[in-house]
Motif scaffolding. Structure first.
Motif, PDB file in Angstrom:
ATOM      1  N   VAL A   1      36.555 -18.127  41.439  1.00 26.14           N
ATOM      2  CA  VAL A   1      37.575 -17.781  40.439  1.00 26.14           C
ATOM      3  C   VAL A   1      38.708 -17.001  41.101  1.00 26.14           C
ATOM      4  O   VAL A   1      39.888 -17.230  40.794  1.00 26.14           O
ATOM      5  CB  VAL A   1      36.966 -16.998  39.259  1.00 26.14           C
ATOM      6  N   ASP A   2      38.374 -16.111  42.022  1.00 27.78           N
ATOM      7  CA  ASP A   2      39.417 -15.368  42.744  1.00 27.78           C
ATOM      8  C   ASP A   2      40.321 -16.322  43.524  1.00 27.78           C
ATOM      9  O   ASP A   2      41.547 -16.171  43.510  1.00 27.78           O
ATOM     10  CB  ASP A   2      38.800 -14.354  43.703  1.00 27.78           C
ATOM     11  N   ALA A   3      39.720 -17.295  44.191  1.00 28.77           N
ATOM     12  CA  ALA A   3      40.516 -18.265  44.952  1.00 28.77           C
ATOM     13  C   ALA A   3      41.393 -19.096  44.018  1.00 28.77           C
ATOM     14  O   ALA A   3      42.563 -19.363  44.321  1.00 28.77           O
ATOM     15  CB  ALA A   3      39.599 -19.170  45.774  1.00 28.77           C
ATOM     16  N   ALA A   4      40.839 -19.490  42.883  1.00 29.33           N
ATOM     17  CA  ALA A   4      41.619 -20.246  41.903  1.00 29.33           C
ATOM     18  C   ALA A   4      42.757 -19.403  41.354  1.00 29.33           C
ATOM     19  O   ALA A   4      43.889 -19.895  41.191  1.00 29.33           O
ATOM     20  CB  ALA A   4      40.717 -20.730  40.771  1.00 29.33           C
ATOM     21  N   MET A   5      42.485 -18.123  41.088  1.00 26.81           N
ATOM     22  CA  MET A   5      43.522 -17.231  40.575  1.00 26.81           C
ATOM     23  C   MET A   5      44.694 -17.157  41.556  1.00 26.81           C
ATOM     24  O   MET A   5      45.857 -17.263  41.161  1.00 26.81           O
ATOM     25  CB  MET A   5      42.960 -15.828  40.344  1.00 26.81           C
TER      26      MET A   5
ATOM     27  N   PHE B   1      32.821 -24.950  35.831  1.00 23.36           N
ATOM     28  CA  PHE B   1      33.945 -24.395  35.080  1.00 23.36           C
ATOM     29  C   PHE B   1      34.438 -25.302  33.951  1.00 23.36           C
ATOM     30  O   PHE B   1      35.391 -24.960  33.271  1.00 23.36           O
ATOM     31  CB  PHE B   1      35.101 -24.074  36.037  1.00 23.36           C
ATOM     32  N   GLU B   2      33.831 -26.443  33.769  1.00 25.47           N
ATOM     33  CA  GLU B   2      34.118 -27.394  32.692  1.00 25.47           C
ATOM     34  C   GLU B   2      35.411 -28.171  32.878  1.00 25.47           C
ATOM     35  O   GLU B   2      35.436 -29.379  32.718  1.00 25.47           O
ATOM     36  CB  GLU B   2      34.131 -26.714  31.316  1.00 25.47           C
ATOM     37  N   SER B   3      36.504 -27.485  33.177  1.00 20.43           N
ATOM     38  CA  SER B   3      37.793 -28.168  33.309  1.00 20.43           C
ATOM     39  C   SER B   3      38.756 -27.269  34.076  1.00 20.43           C
ATOM     40  O   SER B   3      38.510 -26.059  34.236  1.00 20.43           O
ATOM     41  CB  SER B   3      38.382 -28.468  31.926  1.00 20.43           C
ATOM     42  N   LYS B   4      39.837 -27.857  34.513  1.00 18.50           N
ATOM     43  CA  LYS B   4      40.895 -27.085  35.158  1.00 18.50           C
ATOM     44  C   LYS B   4      41.403 -26.016  34.189  1.00 18.50           C
ATOM     45  O   LYS B   4      41.630 -24.871  34.574  1.00 18.50           O
ATOM     46  CB  LYS B   4      42.030 -28.018  35.589  1.00 18.50           C
ATOM     47  N   HIS B   5      41.553 -26.383  32.935  1.00 20.03           N
ATOM     48  CA  HIS B   5      42.075 -25.450  31.936  1.00 20.03           C
ATOM     49  C   HIS B   5      41.118 -24.277  31.726  1.00 20.03           C
ATOM     50  O   HIS B   5      41.549 -23.117  31.669  1.00 20.03           O
ATOM     51  CB  HIS B   5      42.322 -26.178  30.615  1.00 20.03           C
ATOM     52  N   ALA B   6      39.835 -24.544  31.624  1.00 21.41           N
ATOM     53  CA  ALA B   6      38.856 -23.470  31.454  1.00 21.41           C
ATOM     54  C   ALA B   6      38.843 -22.549  32.672  1.00 21.41           C
ATOM     55  O   ALA B   6      38.731 -21.325  32.536  1.00 21.41           O
ATOM     56  CB  ALA B   6      37.466 -24.050  31.206  1.00 21.41           C
ATOM     57  N   LEU B   7      38.975 -23.129  33.857  1.00 17.73           N
ATOM     58  CA  LEU B   7      39.047 -22.331  35.079  1.00 17.73           C
ATOM     59  C   LEU B   7      40.314 -21.471  35.064  1.00 17.73           C
ATOM     60  O   LEU B   7      40.281 -20.302  35.434  1.00 17.73           O
ATOM     61  CB  LEU B   7      39.023 -23.234  36.314  1.00 17.73           C
ATOM     62  N   PHE B   8      41.421 -22.040  34.606  1.00 21.63           N
ATOM     63  CA  PHE B   8      42.656 -21.274  34.521  1.00 21.63           C
ATOM     64  C   PHE B   8      42.491 -20.080  33.580  1.00 21.63           C
ATOM     65  O   PHE B   8      42.925 -18.966  33.896  1.00 21.63           O
ATOM     66  CB  PHE B   8      43.813 -22.160  34.045  1.00 21.63           C
TER      67      PHE B   8
END
Length: 192
Positions: free
Chosen positions: A13-17, A48-55
């Protein structure tokens, strides 16, 4: 026996953030996410289910890590004026030291999403409302102590400080000139 995840979800999640912060939601592809997070595409969607949920998770992580610093300053020790100035200084310092000129993920998200995505826009709106309430509480405290004239509209000043801190972050993305940013802080303090 249950299978364990082969990666650290918090680190992912940190990397995605960081990626969303640098590129925005629309500018971040699933492939960039899996590359940055060091996971497979299947793990991205399974975990994470989806790109949107990860966002959404990344936006909440940003809030926990970055927005909370503003609340710490505004709720901290010192006079009301000193805390308001410290909040401005913190925003300016963050903007000036961000070599990639990413700005604020919350502000960037507000601009990118506007009112097109209620869960995301609602979270950003709630964050801004909390920030505005924190500014107002400090202004009202300053009015009670005599630091800030009692005839000033505390709600309007709180909104002004909210928009000033967000404006500093937007301006610093294109022009992080320290003299210009310091002048904005001085102007905001004179408004008190």
């Amino acid at each position: 026996m249950a299978r364990t995840k082969g990666f650290d979800p918090d680190a992912a999640v940190d990397a995605a953030m960081e990626l969303f912060w640098a590129n925005g939601y629309a500018g971040t592809t699933p492939q960039q996410l899996v590359d940055a997070m060091g996971i497979g595409r299947g793990s991205l969607y399974n975990a994470f289910e989806s790109k949107h949920a990860l966002f959404e998770r990344a936006l909440r992580r940003y809030h926990e890590a970055n927005t909370a610093r503003l609340f710490d300053i505004l709720d901290g020790p010192g006079t009301a004026r000193a805390r308001l100035r410290a909040a401005l200084d913190m925003v300016i310092a963050a903007a000036r030291t961000d070599e990639r000129r990413r700005g604020c993920l919350m502000t960037n998200t507000a601009v990118e999403f506007a009112d097109r995505d209620e869960p995301v826009s609602g979270f950003v709106r709630a964050t801004f409302d909390r920030q505005e309430a924190a500014f107002r509480a400090v202004v009202e405290e300053g009015q009670r102590s005599g630091e800030i004239p009692a005839d000033r509209d505390a709600a309007a000043l709180a909104t002004f400080f909210l928009t000033t801190t967000n404006g500093i972050q937007v301006l610093a993305r294109v022009d992080p000139d320290p003299t210009r940013l310091a002048a904005l802080a001085e102007t905001a303090m004179r408004a008190l």
